[in-house]
Design an enzyme around this catalytic site. Structure first.
Site, PDB file in Angstrom:
ATOM      1  N   ASP A  13      -3.429   4.326  -2.248  1.00  0.00           N
ATOM      2  CA  ASP A  13      -4.494   4.817  -1.347  1.00  0.00           C
ATOM      3  C   ASP A  13      -4.509   6.348  -1.363  1.00  0.00           C
ATOM      4  O   ASP A  13      -4.078   6.995  -0.413  1.00  0.00           O
ATOM      5  CB  ASP A  13      -4.226   4.269   0.062  1.00  0.00           C
ATOM      6  CG  ASP A  13      -5.380   4.535   1.007  1.00  0.00           C
ATOM      7  OD1 ASP A  13      -6.491   4.862   0.533  1.00  0.00           O
ATOM      8  OD2 ASP A  13      -5.172   4.409   2.230  1.00  0.00           O
TER       9      ASP A  13
ATOM     10  N   LYS B  96      -7.344   8.227  -1.876  1.00  0.00           N
ATOM     11  CA  LYS B  96      -8.631   8.753  -1.371  1.00  0.00           C
ATOM     12  C   LYS B  96      -9.095   9.959  -2.184  1.00  0.00           C
ATOM     13  O   LYS B  96      -9.329  11.047  -1.661  1.00  0.00           O
ATOM     14  CB  LYS B  96      -8.522   9.102   0.112  1.00  0.00           C
ATOM     15  CG  LYS B  96      -8.203   7.903   0.996  1.00  0.00           C
ATOM     16  CD  LYS B  96      -8.246   8.278   2.473  1.00  0.00           C
ATOM     17  CE  LYS B  96      -8.114   7.072   3.381  1.00  0.00           C
ATOM     18  NZ  LYS B  96      -6.802   6.414   3.328  1.00  0.00           N
TER      19      LYS B  96
ATOM     20  N   LYS C   8       0.849  -1.188   0.000  1.00  0.00           N
ATOM     21  CA  LYS C   8       0.000   0.000   0.000  1.00  0.00           C
ATOM     22  C   LYS C   8       0.885   1.239   0.000  1.00  0.00           C
ATOM     23  O   LYS C   8       1.762   1.396   0.862  1.00  0.00           O
ATOM     24  CB  LYS C   8      -0.900   0.032   1.240  1.00  0.00           C
ATOM     25  CG  LYS C   8      -1.959   1.134   1.146  1.00  0.00           C
ATOM     26  CD  LYS C   8      -2.650   1.415   2.457  1.00  0.00           C
ATOM     27  CE  LYS C   8      -1.944   2.501   3.233  1.00  0.00           C
ATOM     28  NZ  LYS C   8      -2.783   3.183   4.229  1.00  0.00           N
TER      29      LYS C   8
ATOM     30  N   ASP D 247     -13.145  14.863  -5.620  1.00  0.00           N
ATOM     31  CA  ASP D 247     -13.165  16.151  -6.329  1.00  0.00           C
ATOM     32  C   ASP D 247     -14.319  16.097  -7.328  1.00  0.00           C
ATOM     33  O   ASP D 247     -15.119  15.151  -7.300  1.00  0.00           O
ATOM     34  CB  ASP D 247     -11.807  16.373  -7.030  1.00  0.00           C
ATOM     35  CG  ASP D 247     -11.455  17.864  -7.147  1.00  0.00           C
ATOM     36  OD1 ASP D 247     -12.339  18.648  -7.566  1.00  0.00           O
ATOM     37  OD2 ASP D 247     -10.311  18.225  -6.843  1.00  0.00           O
TER      38      ASP D 247
HETATM   39  O1  C5P Z   1       0.336  -0.385  11.415  1.00  0.00           O
HETATM   40  P1  C5P Z   1      -1.069  -0.800  11.089  1.00  0.00           P
HETATM   41  O2  C5P Z   1      -1.194  -2.265  10.730  1.00  0.00           O
HETATM   42  O3  C5P Z   1      -2.073  -0.350  12.120  1.00  0.00           O
HETATM   43  O4  C5P Z   1      -1.377   0.009   9.733  1.00  0.00           O
HETATM   44  C1  C5P Z   1      -2.618  -0.062   9.099  1.00  0.00           C
HETATM   45  C2  C5P Z   1      -2.597   0.648   7.791  1.00  0.00           C
HETATM   46  O5  C5P Z   1      -3.929   0.735   7.329  1.00  0.00           O
HETATM   47  C3  C5P Z   1      -2.089   2.089   7.840  1.00  0.00           C
HETATM   48  O6  C5P Z   1      -1.490   2.358   6.577  1.00  0.00           O
HETATM   49  C4  C5P Z   1      -3.337   2.900   8.030  1.00  0.00           C
HETATM   50  O7  C5P Z   1      -3.239   4.196   7.520  1.00  0.00           O
HETATM   51  C5  C5P Z   1      -4.327   2.095   7.190  1.00  0.00           C
HETATM   52  N1  C5P Z   1      -5.741   2.296   7.518  1.00  0.00           N
HETATM   53  C6  C5P Z   1      -6.264   2.101   8.782  1.00  0.00           C
HETATM   54  N2  C5P Z   1      -7.593   2.298   9.014  1.00  0.00           N
HETATM   55  C7  C5P Z   1      -8.392   2.653   8.032  1.00  0.00           C
HETATM   56  C8  C5P Z   1      -7.905   2.857   6.748  1.00  0.00           C
HETATM   57  C9  C5P Z   1      -6.557   2.656   6.521  1.00  0.00           C
HETATM   58  O8  C5P Z   1      -5.532   1.743   9.689  1.00  0.00           O
HETATM   59  N3  C5P Z   1      -9.667   2.785   8.274  1.00  0.00           N
END
Ligand code: C5P
Length: 241
Positions: free
Chosen positions: A66, A68, A39, A71
């Site tokens: 990602d 997001k 990602k 617009d």
């Molecule tokens: O370190 P961790 O496993 O918590 O990282 C989760 C990833 O998923 C990060 O890149 C975070 O920004 C992303 N994410 C999240 N929750 C969401 C959407 C994306 O934790 N709802």
């Protein structure tokens, strides 16, 4: 349909490259097997740009971009076309951009993918997990609960031709029931049994995410902060086998 095209197969693991610098991101990429999914989020993309994404794709790695996007339809279509032409596998847009914007993104993803190796599938962001009932109502007006909004926006995304959503494991089953088994669900907040939640509020193990029907698991610190990232990835995968 799951990551590899069949409901019976294990969900795919996407490693979140949550680094401010491309060198640090690449140091991790070098340690993981070819074909791993990554990602790339706003922080790394803003710093490293499309060059990093193209390099990952050219090396045969799968990319979840990602960004997001949110617009007017014409602008989102242009950005989606460019992302799809880079060959990314997954791209995020905000469902709250509305049906016209979502349909424009769906068309643009198809057109952009014609010049790349494979299709770019679109995922909708419903309600950011940083929002709760009170903060959502402050934006949208009274009576706008998170659960209701997630359901409505997932349905809108489905009707507009979007391929799936990003949601927590807790919402995964409800989204699958409402939108159908082929509608992709990508779940972050994954932790191995016994690990702390850190700043995540609702976490689940890989096995629980699989049972809930997730197609992709986004895993960050469990792998990126491990002394042996390849072994950590293997441990997550072994729970999914
Ligand atoms: O370190 P961790 O496993 O918590 O990282 C989760 C990833 O998923 C990060 O890149 C975070 O920004 C992303 N994410 C999240 N929750 C969401 C959407 C994306 O934790 N709802």
């Amino acid at each position: 349909m799951s990551a590899s095209g069949g409901r019976a197969s294990a969900p795919e693991v996407i490693v979140a490259l949550d680094y401010p610098e491309p060198e640090a991101a690449y140091e991790l990429v070098r340690q993981l097997p070819a074909g791993t999914w990554y990602k790339v989020g706003l922080e790394l993309f803003t710093r490293a740009g499309p060059g990093l994404v193209r390099r990952l794709v050219d090396e045969g790695r799968h990319v979840f971009l990602d960004l997001k996007l949110h617009d007017i339809p014409n602008t989102v279509a242009g950005a989606t076309r460019s992302a799809a032409a880079m060959g990314v596998d997954l791209l995020t847009v905000h469902a709250s951009g509305g049906e016209e914007m979502l349909r424009a993104a769906v068309d643009a993803a198809r057109v952009g993918s014609e010049s790349s190796a494979g299709p770019t599938r679109l995922l909708a962001i419903t309600v950011l997990t940083s929002l709760e009932d009170a903060s959502l109502a402050a934006v949208m007006g009274p009576g706008s609960g998170v659960e209701q909004a997630v359901g409505r926006l997932a349905g809108l995304a489905r009707e507009s031709g979007v391929d799936g959503v990003v949601s927590s494991v807790a919402e995964c089953r409800a989204v699958k029931l409402a939108c159908g088994p082929d509608f992709l669900v990508v779940t972050p907040g994954i932790r191995l049994a016994g690990q702390g939640a850190q700043d995540q509020k609702r976490v689940a193990t890989p096995a629980v995410a699989k049972l809930a029907g997730a197609d992709f698991l986004v895993v960050g610190r469990t792998i990126t902060k491990s002394a042996d990232p390849a072994a950590a990835l293997e441990r997550v995968r072994s729970e999914l086998a």
